[in-house]
Design a protein around this motif. Structure first.
Motif, PDB file in Angstrom:
ATOM      1  N   MET A  35      10.541 -17.928   5.809  1.00 49.95           N
ATOM      2  CA  MET A  35      10.356 -16.861   6.777  1.00 49.95           C
ATOM      3  C   MET A  35      10.575 -15.521   6.082  1.00 49.95           C
ATOM      4  SD  MET A  35      12.692 -16.007  10.151  1.00 49.95           S
ATOM      5  CE  MET A  35      11.975 -17.251  11.188  1.00 49.95           C
ATOM      6  N   LYS A  36       9.671 -14.598   6.365  1.00 50.45           N
ATOM      7  CA  LYS A  36       9.772 -13.234   5.863  1.00 50.45           C
ATOM      8  C   LYS A  36       9.963 -12.320   7.069  1.00 50.45           C
ATOM      9  CE  LYS A  36       8.863  -9.981   2.694  1.00 50.45           C
ATOM     10  NZ  LYS A  36       9.814  -9.573   1.734  1.00 50.45           N
ATOM     11  N   VAL A  37      10.982 -11.476   7.019  1.00 49.99           N
ATOM     12  CA  VAL A  37      11.307 -10.584   8.130  1.00 49.99           C
ATOM     13  C   VAL A  37      11.027  -9.150   7.708  1.00 49.99           C
ATOM     14  CG1 VAL A  37      13.125  -9.810   9.699  1.00 49.99           C
ATOM     15  CG2 VAL A  37      13.174 -12.153   8.804  1.00 49.99           C
ATOM     16  N   SER A  38      10.427  -8.385   8.600  1.00 47.82           N
ATOM     17  CA  SER A  38      10.273  -6.952   8.367  1.00 47.82           C
ATOM     18  C   SER A  38      10.576  -6.228   9.671  1.00 47.82           C
ATOM     19  CB  SER A  38       8.866  -6.607   7.861  1.00 47.82           C
ATOM     20  OG  SER A  38       7.881  -7.028   8.775  1.00 47.82           O
ATOM     21  N   VAL A  39      10.939  -4.970   9.546  1.00 47.95           N
ATOM     22  CA  VAL A  39      11.261  -4.172  10.728  1.00 47.95           C
ATOM     23  C   VAL A  39      10.509  -2.846  10.667  1.00 47.95           C
ATOM     24  CG1 VAL A  39      13.543  -5.191  11.040  1.00 47.95           C
ATOM     25  CG2 VAL A  39      13.317  -3.145   9.665  1.00 47.95           C
ATOM     26  N   ASP A  40      10.205  -2.323  11.828  1.00 48.87           N
ATOM     27  CA  ASP A  40       9.576  -1.015  11.948  1.00 48.87           C
ATOM     28  C   ASP A  40      10.625  -0.058  12.505  1.00 48.87           C
ATOM     29  OD1 ASP A  40       8.144   1.267  12.621  1.00 48.87           O
ATOM     30  OD2 ASP A  40       6.404   0.143  13.324  1.00 48.87           O
ATOM     31  N   GLU A  41      11.252   0.687  11.612  1.00 48.24           N
ATOM     32  CA  GLU A  41      12.317   1.596  12.034  1.00 48.24           C
ATOM     33  C   GLU A  41      11.822   2.647  13.016  1.00 48.24           C
ATOM     34  OE1 GLU A  41      14.249   3.233   8.609  1.00 48.24           O
ATOM     35  OE2 GLU A  41      14.931   1.269   7.896  1.00 48.24           O
ATOM     36  N   ASP A  42      10.551   3.025  12.928  1.00 47.05           N
ATOM     37  CA  ASP A  42      10.009   4.027  13.837  1.00 47.05           C
ATOM     38  C   ASP A  42       9.913   3.512  15.275  1.00 47.05           C
ATOM     39  OD1 ASP A  42       9.737   5.923  11.811  1.00 47.05           O
ATOM     40  OD2 ASP A  42       7.713   5.248  11.318  1.00 47.05           O
ATOM     41  N   LYS A  43       9.746   2.210  15.438  1.00 46.22           N
ATOM     42  CA  LYS A  43       9.687   1.609  16.774  1.00 46.22           C
ATOM     43  C   LYS A  43      11.072   1.348  17.348  1.00 46.22           C
ATOM     44  CE  LYS A  43       5.501  -1.152  17.126  1.00 46.22           C
ATOM     45  NZ  LYS A  43       5.050  -2.561  17.220  1.00 46.22           N
ATOM     46  N   CYS A  44      12.057   1.143  16.485  1.00 48.44           N
ATOM     47  CA  CYS A  44      13.399   0.733  16.917  1.00 48.44           C
ATOM     48  C   CYS A  44      13.998   1.752  17.881  1.00 48.44           C
ATOM     49  CB  CYS A  44      14.305   0.561  15.702  1.00 48.44           C
ATOM     50  SG  CYS A  44      15.998   0.077  16.121  1.00 48.44           S
ATOM     51  N   CYS A  45      14.563   1.225  18.987  1.00 49.68           N
ATOM     52  CA  CYS A  45      15.194   2.099  19.980  1.00 49.68           C
ATOM     53  C   CYS A  45      16.718   2.020  19.916  1.00 49.68           C
ATOM     54  CB  CYS A  45      14.684   1.763  21.377  1.00 49.68           C
ATOM     55  SG  CYS A  45      15.129   0.112  21.951  1.00 49.68           S
ATOM     56  N   GLY A  46      17.251   1.230  18.972  1.00 55.15           N
ATOM     57  CA  GLY A  46      18.692   1.172  18.781  1.00 55.15           C
ATOM     58  C   GLY A  46      19.456   0.366  19.812  1.00 55.15           C
ATOM     59  N   ARG A 105      22.357   1.442  11.721  1.00 53.06           N
ATOM     60  CA  ARG A 105      22.899   2.638  11.082  1.00 53.06           C
ATOM     61  C   ARG A 105      23.913   3.276  12.017  1.00 53.06           C
ATOM     62  NH1 ARG A 105      17.101   4.856   9.194  1.00 53.06           N
ATOM     63  NH2 ARG A 105      17.244   5.847  11.231  1.00 53.06           N
ATOM     64  N   ASP A 106      25.018   3.734  11.447  1.00 51.29           N
ATOM     65  CA  ASP A 106      26.071   4.337  12.256  1.00 51.29           C
ATOM     66  C   ASP A 106      25.615   5.613  12.953  1.00 51.29           C
ATOM     67  OD1 ASP A 106      27.938   2.367  11.614  1.00 51.29           O
ATOM     68  OD2 ASP A 106      28.709   3.483   9.898  1.00 51.29           O
ATOM     69  N   GLU A 107      24.802   6.407  12.272  1.00 46.86           N
ATOM     70  CA  GLU A 107      24.463   7.720  12.822  1.00 46.86           C
ATOM     71  C   GLU A 107      23.506   7.683  14.006  1.00 46.86           C
ATOM     72  OE1 GLU A 107      21.853   7.047   9.171  1.00 46.86           O
ATOM     73  OE2 GLU A 107      23.953   6.777   9.645  1.00 46.86           O
ATOM     74  N   ASP A 108      22.608   6.676  14.058  1.00 48.60           N
ATOM     75  CA  ASP A 108      21.627   6.683  15.147  1.00 48.60           C
ATOM     76  C   ASP A 108      21.332   5.306  15.742  1.00 48.60           C
ATOM     77  OD1 ASP A 108      20.197   5.585  13.066  1.00 48.60           O
ATOM     78  OD2 ASP A 108      18.750   7.221  12.918  1.00 48.60           O
ATOM     79  N   GLY A 109      21.947   4.254  15.220  1.00 47.00           N
ATOM     80  CA  GLY A 109      21.761   2.921  15.781  1.00 47.00           C
ATOM     81  C   GLY A 109      20.487   2.216  15.380  1.00 47.00           C
ATOM     82  N   ILE A 110      19.698   2.831  14.506  1.00 48.52           N
ATOM     83  CA  ILE A 110      18.434   2.230  14.075  1.00 48.52           C
ATOM     84  C   ILE A 110      18.718   0.995  13.230  1.00 48.52           C
ATOM     85  CG2 ILE A 110      16.317   2.614  12.720  1.00 48.52           C
ATOM     86  CD1 ILE A 110      16.435   4.102  15.440  1.00 48.52           C
ATOM     87  N   VAL A 111      17.871  -0.010  13.387  1.00 45.95           N
ATOM     88  CA  VAL A 111      18.036  -1.290  12.708  1.00 45.95           C
ATOM     89  C   VAL A 111      18.051  -1.139  11.186  1.00 45.95           C
ATOM     90  CG1 VAL A 111      15.554  -1.806  12.687  1.00 45.95           C
ATOM     91  CG2 VAL A 111      17.210  -3.684  12.614  1.00 45.95           C
ATOM     92  N   VAL A 112      18.902  -1.951  10.563  1.00 46.66           N
ATOM     93  CA  VAL A 112      18.949  -2.080   9.110  1.00 46.66           C
ATOM     94  C   VAL A 112      18.739  -3.565   8.815  1.00 46.66           C
ATOM     95  CG1 VAL A 112      20.394  -1.912   7.052  1.00 46.66           C
ATOM     96  CG2 VAL A 112      20.555  -0.166   8.836  1.00 46.66           C
ATOM     97  N   LEU A 113      17.743  -3.869   8.005  1.00 50.07           N
ATOM     98  CA  LEU A 113      17.460  -5.250   7.631  1.00 50.07           C
ATOM     99  C   LEU A 113      18.334  -5.634   6.443  1.00 50.07           C
ATOM    100  CD1 LEU A 113      15.728  -7.784   8.062  1.00 50.07           C
ATOM    101  CD2 LEU A 113      14.018  -6.752   6.544  1.00 50.07           C
ATOM    102  N   LEU A 114      19.204  -6.612   6.648  1.00 46.38           N
ATOM    103  CA  LEU A 114      20.132  -7.037   5.600  1.00 46.38           C
ATOM    104  C   LEU A 114      19.553  -8.143   4.725  1.00 46.38           C
ATOM    105  CD1 LEU A 114      23.401  -7.256   7.726  1.00 46.38           C
ATOM    106  CD2 LEU A 114      22.649  -5.355   6.268  1.00 46.38           C
ATOM    107  N   ASP A 115      18.644  -8.943   5.293  1.00 48.85           N
ATOM    108  CA  ASP A 115      18.110 -10.092   4.566  1.00 48.85           C
ATOM    109  C   ASP A 115      16.663 -10.321   4.988  1.00 48.85           C
ATOM    110  OD1 ASP A 115      17.619 -12.476   3.268  1.00 48.85           O
ATOM    111  OD2 ASP A 115      19.340 -13.528   4.101  1.00 48.85           O
ATOM    112  N   ALA A 116      15.723  -9.953   4.111  1.00 45.25           N
ATOM    113  CA  ALA A 116      14.297 -10.065   4.432  1.00 45.25           C
ATOM    114  C   ALA A 116      13.791 -11.501   4.371  1.00 45.25           C
ATOM    115  CB  ALA A 116      13.474  -9.180   3.496  1.00 45.25           C
TER     116      ALA A 116
END
Length: 66
Positions: free
Chosen positions: A1-12, A27-38
């Motif tokens: 499985m390959k995971v990707s995220v669209d940070e621009d779509k993320c609503c936190g 992310r602490d500052e805005d809640g946007i998703v951070v992918l730890l393991d692709a």
């Protein structure tokens, strides 16, 4: 499985972190998703699929490894 995220779509919303904390963080500052393991191990696939399913912004994309 390959995971990707669209940070621009993320609503936190953080649903992904609750479902699969080994794969997603925020992310602490805005809640946007951070992918730890692709390419998470097979033991995490169910949780990652759940995270993608519950994402209100549909910001998580999953693909089979080829």
């Amino acid at each position: 499985m390959k995971v990707s995220v669209d940070e621009d779509k993320c609503c936190g919303a953080g649903s992904c972190v609750l479902a699969a904390p080994d794969v997603f963080d925020q992310r602490d500052e805005d809640g946007i998703v951070v992918l730890l393991d692709a390419e998470p191990g097979e033991h995490l696939h169910t949780a990652v699929r759940e995270a993608a399913d519950v994402c209100p912004a549909a910001a998580i994309m999953l693909a089979d490894r080829t």
